[in-house]
Design a protein around this motif. Structure first.
Motif, PDB file in Angstrom:
ATOM      1  N   PRO A   1      53.242  98.137  31.465  1.00  0.00           N
ATOM      2  CA  PRO A   1      52.455  97.544  32.549  1.00  0.00           C
ATOM      3  C   PRO A   1      52.966  96.134  32.861  1.00  0.00           C
ATOM      4  O   PRO A   1      53.352  95.380  31.967  1.00  0.00           O
ATOM      5  CB  PRO A   1      51.039  97.506  31.967  1.00  0.00           C
ATOM      6  N   GLY A   2      52.967  95.810  34.133  1.00  0.00           N
ATOM      7  CA  GLY A   2      53.413  94.480  34.538  1.00  0.00           C
ATOM      8  C   GLY A   2      54.913  94.314  34.562  1.00  0.00           C
ATOM      9  O   GLY A   2      55.414  93.188  34.530  1.00  0.00           O
ATOM     10  N   GLU A   3      55.657  95.427  34.647  1.00  0.00           N
ATOM     11  CA  GLU A   3      57.113  95.348  34.627  1.00  0.00           C
ATOM     12  C   GLU A   3      57.648  94.509  35.781  1.00  0.00           C
ATOM     13  O   GLU A   3      58.554  93.685  35.605  1.00  0.00           O
ATOM     14  CB  GLU A   3      57.710  96.757  34.690  1.00  0.00           C
ATOM     15  N   ASP A   4      57.094  94.706  36.979  1.00  0.00           N
ATOM     16  CA  ASP A   4      57.554  93.923  38.136  1.00  0.00           C
ATOM     17  C   ASP A   4      57.130  92.463  38.033  1.00  0.00           C
ATOM     18  O   ASP A   4      57.859  91.565  38.461  1.00  0.00           O
ATOM     19  CB  ASP A   4      57.025  94.523  39.432  1.00  0.00           C
TER      20      ASP A   4
ATOM     21  N   LEU B   1      51.845  86.959  29.670  1.00  0.00           N
ATOM     22  CA  LEU B   1      50.670  87.830  29.641  1.00  0.00           C
ATOM     23  C   LEU B   1      49.471  87.156  30.290  1.00  0.00           C
ATOM     24  O   LEU B   1      48.716  87.797  31.037  1.00  0.00           O
ATOM     25  CB  LEU B   1      50.345  88.212  28.197  1.00  0.00           C
ATOM     26  N   VAL B   2      49.296  85.874  30.027  1.00  0.00           N
ATOM     27  CA  VAL B   2      48.181  85.134  30.626  1.00  0.00           C
ATOM     28  C   VAL B   2      48.325  85.112  32.142  1.00  0.00           C
ATOM     29  O   VAL B   2      47.380  85.413  32.889  1.00  0.00           O
ATOM     30  CB  VAL B   2      48.119  83.698  30.073  1.00  0.00           C
TER      31      VAL B   2
ATOM     32  N   VAL C   1      44.595  99.671  44.566  1.00  0.00           N
ATOM     33  CA  VAL C   1      44.543  98.440  43.778  1.00  0.00           C
ATOM     34  C   VAL C   1      45.058  98.700  42.366  1.00  0.00           C
ATOM     35  O   VAL C   1      45.838  97.912  41.816  1.00  0.00           O
ATOM     36  CB  VAL C   1      43.105  97.889  43.737  1.00  0.00           C
ATOM     37  N   PHE C   2      44.663  99.815  41.785  1.00  0.00           N
ATOM     38  CA  PHE C   2      45.081 100.142  40.419  1.00  0.00           C
ATOM     39  C   PHE C   2      46.599 100.278  40.319  1.00  0.00           C
ATOM     40  O   PHE C   2      47.217  99.718  39.402  1.00  0.00           O
ATOM     41  CB  PHE C   2      44.405 101.443  39.982  1.00  0.00           C
ATOM     42  N   VAL C   3      47.200 101.004  41.250  1.00  0.00           N
ATOM     43  CA  VAL C   3      48.649 101.228  41.201  1.00  0.00           C
ATOM     44  C   VAL C   3      49.394  99.906  41.317  1.00  0.00           C
ATOM     45  O   VAL C   3      50.351  99.635  40.576  1.00  0.00           O
ATOM     46  CB  VAL C   3      49.078 102.206  42.307  1.00  0.00           C
ATOM     47  N   THR C   4      48.964  99.055  42.241  1.00  0.00           N
ATOM     48  CA  THR C   4      49.625  97.766  42.416  1.00  0.00           C
ATOM     49  C   THR C   4      49.441  96.874  41.197  1.00  0.00           C
ATOM     50  O   THR C   4      50.374  96.187  40.759  1.00  0.00           O
ATOM     51  CB  THR C   4      49.073  97.055  43.665  1.00  0.00           C
ATOM     52  N   ALA C   5      48.234  96.894  40.619  1.00  0.00           N
ATOM     53  CA  ALA C   5      47.961  96.074  39.436  1.00  0.00           C
ATOM     54  C   ALA C   5      48.798  96.522  38.241  1.00  0.00           C
ATOM     55  O   ALA C   5      49.221  95.706  37.421  1.00  0.00           O
ATOM     56  CB  ALA C   5      46.479  96.136  39.094  1.00  0.00           C
ATOM     57  N   LEU C   6      49.050  97.824  38.115  1.00  0.00           N
ATOM     58  CA  LEU C   6      49.861  98.338  37.018  1.00  0.00           C
ATOM     59  C   LEU C   6      51.239  97.683  36.977  1.00  0.00           C
ATOM     60  O   LEU C   6      51.755  97.343  35.914  1.00  0.00           O
ATOM     61  CB  LEU C   6      50.042  99.851  37.158  1.00  0.00           C
ATOM     62  N   PHE C   7      51.812  97.501  38.160  1.00  0.00           N
ATOM     63  CA  PHE C   7      53.151  96.929  38.233  1.00  0.00           C
ATOM     64  C   PHE C   7      53.135  95.407  38.315  1.00  0.00           C
ATOM     65  O   PHE C   7      54.171  94.765  38.168  1.00  0.00           O
ATOM     66  CB  PHE C   7      53.902  97.495  39.445  1.00  0.00           C
ATOM     67  N   GLY C   8      51.961  94.839  38.594  1.00  0.00           N
ATOM     68  CA  GLY C   8      51.893  93.387  38.777  1.00  0.00           C
ATOM     69  C   GLY C   8      52.606  92.963  40.038  1.00  0.00           C
ATOM     70  O   GLY C   8      53.188  91.866  40.089  1.00  0.00           O
ATOM     71  N   GLN C   9      52.536  93.813  41.065  1.00  0.00           N
ATOM     72  CA  GLN C   9      53.258  93.539  42.298  1.00  0.00           C
ATOM     73  C   GLN C   9      52.484  92.575  43.198  1.00  0.00           C
ATOM     74  O   GLN C   9      51.303  92.281  42.960  1.00  0.00           O
ATOM     75  CB  GLN C   9      53.561  94.840  43.044  1.00  0.00           C
TER      76      GLN C   9
END
Length: 428
Positions: free
Chosen positions: A57-60, A123-124, A167-175
Motif C-alpha cells: 500500500p502507498g507504492e505511488d 508512513l506518517v 476513494v479506496f482504490v486511490t488511497a491504496l496507491f497514495g495517488q
C-alpha cells in the motif's frame, strides 16, 4: 405531477427507486468490510507487506515522498534524471519490490507542491496525504452534489462519499487523484457565487494539466470569463514559481520523461490497458494499431466534449454540469489509470442526489451502480484480465446526464405551455 406525465410521454418514465438512503448506507458498509478483507489478505500473502515480489500500500506515494526528499536534499535535476531518481529510491527504500522503470512523470508544479512531504517519515506523511485528500474530495463533492440535503441532513452523506470504491482504490496507491478531484469539485462549487475564487482554485490543477483539459471549453460555454481569467493567472503564477524553484531545465526534462512514458507505458504496456477505462486501452488490448487507437480516442473525446458543452449551455444545475465535466474529462484523456476514477465519485454522488431528490428515470440506478463499482473492477482487472468495460460505463453515465438535461428542458417547455394556456383562459 406534470414532470412525471412528461417523462411517461418521452419514454423516460419515473420508476421505483431501489437506491434508497438506507440501502446506499448498507452497500457502503458492506464495501468497508470488503476493504478490510482485501487489506487482510494482502498483508497475509505478502507476510506483512515485506515480500519484495508484491507491491505494498502507498507504492505511488513512496515515489512522491522520494521526489520530495530529492528536492529538499539535492535538486530538481536529481528527480527528473531517471538514473539518479532510480538510485535515490533504492537508497531510501532497500526493499523495493521491483526495478524502477518509470521516470518522474509530473510537472515542476507538482514537485513544488509535494516538497514538504519528506519533512516527516514516509508512513506518517502517507496518512496525512491520503487523509487530507479524502477530506478535500469529500467536502467538495458534498457541496457540489448536495448529497447531505438529499440524505435529509444525515451525517451518513460524508460516510457515503468517503468510503466509495473510487476513494479506496486511490488511497491504496497514495495517488494524487483525491487532491485533483477535490480541487475540481471546489472549483465547480464556487463557480456561480465566487467566480474569482473558483478560478484561483482551478489554477492549482497545473499539478496535473491533462485533468483540466475541458475546463476552459466549458467555462466559455458558461460565459464564466472572470473564472477563466483568474484560472489563467493562477496557473501562470504557479508555473513561474515552480520554474524558479526547480529550474528551466526541469520543464524540458518533464516533456522528455512524459514522451518515454507514452512510448513504454501508454502505447505498449498491457498491464496499463487492463486497468485503464479508456477507448485507447480497449483498442490496444484488442490489437489495434497505435494510430487507429489514438484516432478512436480522439473521436470519443470530441463526442464527450460536445455532450458536456451541450449540458453546460442548457442547464445551470451544478450537479449536471459537474457530472458531465468529470465524465467527459475521463473519456477525453487517453492516459487514465483506475485511481483517476476518483473524479467519477463527484458524478455518482451528484446523480444519486438528483435521483433521491427528483425521482429516478429508467435505467439510471443500474448505470450509477456500475459506475460506483467500476474502480474496483479496474483494480482487479490486471489480474482477472476481463474485457475492458470502462469506456462503456462512462459513456452510459454521460448519456444519463444528457437525458436529465433533456427532461429538464421538456419540463420547462411544459410549464411554459401550461402558463401560457392559463394566461389565455384568464384573458378570455
Amino acid at each position: 405531477m406534470y414532470a412525471s406525465q412528461l417523462r411517461m410521454r418521452s419514454g423516460d418514465s419515473e420508476i421505483h427507486g431501489w437506491l434508497t438512503h438506507e440501502r446506499i448506507v448498507f452497500y457502503c458498509s458492506g464495501m468497508c468490510v470488503l476493504y478490510v478483507v482485501i487489506i487482510g489478505l494482502w498483508a497475509y500473502a505478502s507476510h506483512g507487506f515485506t515480500d519484495q515480489r508484491l507491491t505494498r500500500p502507498g507504492e505511488d506515494f513512496s515515489i512522491f515522498w522520494s521526489a520530495s526528499y530529492g528536492l529538499l536534499h539535492g535538486s530538481a535535476m536529481q528527480v527528473y534524471d531517471h538514473a539518479s531518481f532510480d538510485k535515490l529510491q533504492r537508497l531510501l527504500f532497500t526493499n523495493v519490490s521491483h526495478d524502477s522503470v518509470m521516470p518522474w512523470l509530473y510537472p515542476p508544479t507538482f514537485l513544488v507542491l509535494i516538497s514538504p512531504l519528506a519533512l516527516l517519515p514516509r508512513l506518517v506523511m502517507y496518512f496525512v496525504f491520503v487523509g487530507g485528500g479524502i477530506a478535500l474530495l469529500s467536502a467538495g463533492t458534498l457541496r457540489v452534489s448536495g448529497l447531505a440535503d438529499s440524505f435529509r441532513g444525515s451525517r451518513f452523506a460524508w460516510f457515503v462519499v468517503a468510503v466509495s470504491p473510487c476513494v479506496f482504490v486511490t488511497a491504496l496507491f497514495g495517488q494524487n487523484s483525491l487532491l485533483t478531484a477535490g480541487i475540481a469539485a471546489l472549483t465547480l462549487h464556487w463557480l456561480r457565487r465566487h467566480p474569482v475564487r473558483a478560478g484561483l482554485c482551478l489554477g492549482l490543477l497545473a499539478i496535473k494539466p491533462q485533468m483540466a483539459v475541458l475546463f476552459p471549453l466549458l467555462l466559455i460555454a458558461a460565459r464564466a470569463w472572470r473564472t477563466l481569467a483568474a484560472a489563467a493567472f493562477s496557473a501562470a503564477l504557479f508555473g513561474v514559481v515552480s520554474v524558479l524553484v526547480c529550474g528551466v531545465q526541469s520543464v524540458r526534462l518533464f516533456f522528455v520523461n512524459t514522451g518515454i512514458a507514452r512510448e513504454t507505458l501508454l502505447e505498449q504496456c498491457r498491464g496499463y490497458w487492463l486497468a485503464s477505462p479508456t477507448v485507447f486501452a480497449v483498442l490496444r488490448e484488442g490489437g489495434a494499431p497505435i494510430v487507429a487507437a489514438f484516432a478512436a480516442q480522439a473521436c470519443v473525446g470530441l463526442i464527450a466534449a460536445a455532450a458536456a458543452w451541450h449540458v453546460w449551455r442548457n442547464t445551470r444545475d451544478t450537479r449536471l454540469r459537474a457530472s458531465s465535466l468529470v465524465v467527459a474529462t475521463l473519456l477525453t484523456n487517453p492516459y487514465v489509470w483506475h485511481y483517476e476514477l476518483a473524479w467519477l465519485g463527484i458524478a455518482t454522488a451528484s446523480l444519486i442526489a438528483l435521483g433521491l431528490d427528483k425521482g429516478w428515470l429508467r435505467g439510471e440506478q443500474s448505470v450509477i451502480a456500475l459506475a460506483w463499482l467500476l474502480p474496483v473492477y479496474e483494480l482487479f482487472n490486471r489480474t482477472a484480465e476481463l474485457p475492458q468495460i470502462g469506456p462503456i460505463v462512462l459513456l452510459l453515465v454521460l448519456l444519463i446526464v444528457v437525458r436529465r438535461v433533456r427532461v429538464k428542458d421538456e419540463e420547462r417547455d411544459e410549464r411554459a405551455a401550461l402558463a401560457y394556456s392559463h394566461a389565455a383562459r384568464i384573458i378570455r
